[in-house]
Motif scaffolding. Structure first.
Motif, PDB file in Angstrom:
ATOM      1  N   SER A  65       0.837  -1.191   0.000  1.00 53.17           N
ATOM      2  CA  SER A  65       0.000   0.000   0.000  1.00 53.17           C
ATOM      3  C   SER A  65       0.876   1.247   0.000  1.00 53.17           C
ATOM      4  O   SER A  65       1.985   1.250   0.542  1.00 53.17           O
ATOM      5  CB  SER A  65      -0.887  -0.003   1.250  1.00 53.17           C
ATOM      6  N   HIS A  67       0.382   3.522   1.818  1.00 53.11           N
ATOM      7  CA  HIS A  67       0.359   3.955   3.213  1.00 53.11           C
ATOM      8  C   HIS A  67       1.239   3.068   4.095  1.00 53.11           C
ATOM      9  O   HIS A  67       1.118   3.100   5.320  1.00 53.11           O
ATOM     10  CB  HIS A  67      -1.081   3.970   3.724  1.00 53.11           C
ATOM     11  N   HIS A  71       4.943   7.950   4.960  1.00 54.23           N
ATOM     12  CA  HIS A  71       4.287   8.412   3.737  1.00 54.23           C
ATOM     13  C   HIS A  71       3.532   9.705   4.006  1.00 54.23           C
ATOM     14  O   HIS A  71       3.277  10.088   5.150  1.00 54.23           O
ATOM     15  CB  HIS A  71       3.304   7.354   3.218  1.00 54.23           C
ATOM     16  N   ASP A  73      -0.012  11.693   3.219  1.00 55.83           N
ATOM     17  CA  ASP A  73      -1.398  11.623   2.761  1.00 55.83           C
ATOM     18  C   ASP A  73      -1.726  12.890   1.980  1.00 55.83           C
ATOM     19  O   ASP A  73      -1.542  14.012   2.485  1.00 55.83           O
ATOM     20  CB  ASP A  73      -2.365  11.521   3.942  1.00 55.83           C
ATOM     21  N   HIS A  77      -6.911  11.705  -0.384  1.00 55.82           N
ATOM     22  CA  HIS A  77      -7.073  10.552   0.505  1.00 55.82           C
ATOM     23  C   HIS A  77      -8.293  10.718   1.404  1.00 55.82           C
ATOM     24  O   HIS A  77      -8.893   9.726   1.827  1.00 55.82           O
ATOM     25  CB  HIS A  77      -5.811  10.395   1.356  1.00 55.82           C
ATOM     26  N   SER A 183      -1.647   6.656  12.511  1.00 55.99           N
ATOM     27  CA  SER A 183      -2.665   7.562  11.988  1.00 55.99           C
ATOM     28  C   SER A 183      -2.662   8.850  12.786  1.00 55.99           C
ATOM     29  O   SER A 183      -2.268   8.878  13.961  1.00 55.99           O
ATOM     30  CB  SER A 183      -4.048   6.911  12.065  1.00 55.99           C
ATOM     31  N   HIS A 208      -8.782  13.321   9.795  1.00 59.24           N
ATOM     32  CA  HIS A 208      -8.807  13.105   8.351  1.00 59.24           C
ATOM     33  C   HIS A 208      -9.956  13.886   7.694  1.00 59.24           C
ATOM     34  O   HIS A 208      -9.775  14.498   6.639  1.00 59.24           O
ATOM     35  CB  HIS A 208      -8.952  11.613   8.034  1.00 59.24           C
ATOM     36  N   GLU A 220       2.487  10.411   7.997  1.00 63.69           N
ATOM     37  CA  GLU A 220       2.227   9.364   8.986  1.00 63.69           C
ATOM     38  C   GLU A 220       3.383   8.377   9.035  1.00 63.69           C
ATOM     39  O   GLU A 220       4.128   8.210   8.082  1.00 63.69           O
ATOM     40  CB  GLU A 220       0.923   8.637   8.649  1.00 63.69           C
ATOM     41  N   ALA A 248      -1.592   9.130  -1.801  1.00 63.38           N
ATOM     42  CA  ALA A 248      -0.477   9.140  -0.855  1.00 63.38           C
ATOM     43  C   ALA A 248       0.801   8.815  -1.614  1.00 63.38           C
ATOM     44  O   ALA A 248       0.755   8.286  -2.736  1.00 63.38           O
ATOM     45  CB  ALA A 248      -0.693   8.133   0.275  1.00 63.38           C
ATOM     46  N   TRP A 250       5.109   7.644  -0.650  1.00 67.10           N
ATOM     47  CA  TRP A 250       6.157   7.404   0.342  1.00 67.10           C
ATOM     48  C   TRP A 250       7.132   8.570   0.385  1.00 67.10           C
ATOM     49  O   TRP A 250       7.294   9.315  -0.578  1.00 67.10           O
ATOM     50  CB  TRP A 250       6.912   6.124   0.001  1.00 67.10           C
TER      51      TRP A 250
END
Length: 259
Positions: A65, A67, A71, A73, A77, A183, A208, A220, A248, A250
């Motif tokens: 993913s 995420h 990474h 966001d 997202h 998160s 979020h 995050e 998102a 990395w």
């Protein structure tokens, strides 16, 4: 200049809700693969043994993913529509890079029980360290959650922000908020429990959901915030990988400190 790594690795050996698949092609396998590709696409015949030491180049193939690991966001997202701008949230490849290379400040939220903190906690911490936020500062939340990275507890035992804390930072012009937790919101179990008790939709991932009304990004799964020698006086650089149309990307987040 001193560079402090603030990133957690993409590690297929660690526990993840969406497991990481990491396949390594060895140099010897690379020679066999290259020989086969040359025969198929270029009608050139070469034996793998003809490569120096019978090896060519290794390669890594990953299924994961966006995420996973440290990474960023993007606004897309948080939902497909916004109440700001033209109503379309930007993807990770559309964001201005200067958002992610800015003065940083780290707030100490360690030693707290899993759940959330409110605006009052952030205000007191800023007063304690004697720092006044400026627009575009990158705020980093040191919760200590990175000590549990690679375990199931990393995804269930951490501290996030409630709605008041998120808007407290956005009201001061912050566009990027980072955390060493999974998160920026509370753990899923806390969110679901709060909703089951109150039926209040405002408790459903408020950090979020704030991104549907105000454009900002989250970093995050940071790590190593304890290594920062001071709470401010450094630059955060967390340029996201440019994945076309993604929510998102990395990043290898670092802190840059002048000697």
């Amino acid at each position: 200049m001193r560079i402090i790594d603030l990133s957690s690795p993409v590690d297929a050996a660690g526990w993840e809700p969406d497991p990481v698949v990491h396949r390594v092609m060895s140099p010897a396998e690379g020679a066999r693969h290259c020989a086969a590709e040359m025969r198929e696409h270029f009608s050139m015949r070469i034996s793998p043994e003809e490569f120096p030491d019978g090896e060519f180049l290794n390669n890594d193939f990953l299924e994961l993913s966006a995420h996973t690991g440290t990474h960023v966001d993007a606004p897309s997202h948080y939902g497909s529509r916004t109440s700001y701008g033209d109503g379309r949230p930007r993807n990770i490849d559309e964001l201005p890079l200067d958002w992610f290379h800015r003065p940083g400040v780290v707030l100490d939220l360690t030693g707290r029980s899993a759940g959330t903190v409110d605006a009052g906690v952030l205000d007191k911490e800023l007063a304690r360290i004697g720092y006044r936020l400026s627009p575009m500062d990158i705020v980093l939340l040191h919760t200590g959650a990175d000590e549990r990275a690679g375990t199931m507890e990393y995804f269930t035992d951490f501290v996030g922000l409630d709605g008041s804390a998120t808007h407290y930072l956005l009201d001061r012009g912050v566009r990027v908020i980072g955390t060493d937790a999974f998160s920026l919101d509370a753990p899923f179990t806390h969110v679901v429990d709060a909703y089951s008790r109150t039926s209040d939709r405002d408790v459903l991932w408020p950090a979020h959901m704030a991104g549907r009304r105000r454009e900002f990004c989250q970093i995050e799964r940071l790590a190593g915030l304890a290594a920062l020698p001071r709470p401010f006086g450094f630059t955060v650089s967390a340029l996201p990988v440019k994945i076309k149309g993604a929510g998102a990307g990395w990043t290898r987040a670092v802190a840059l400190l002048p000697d």
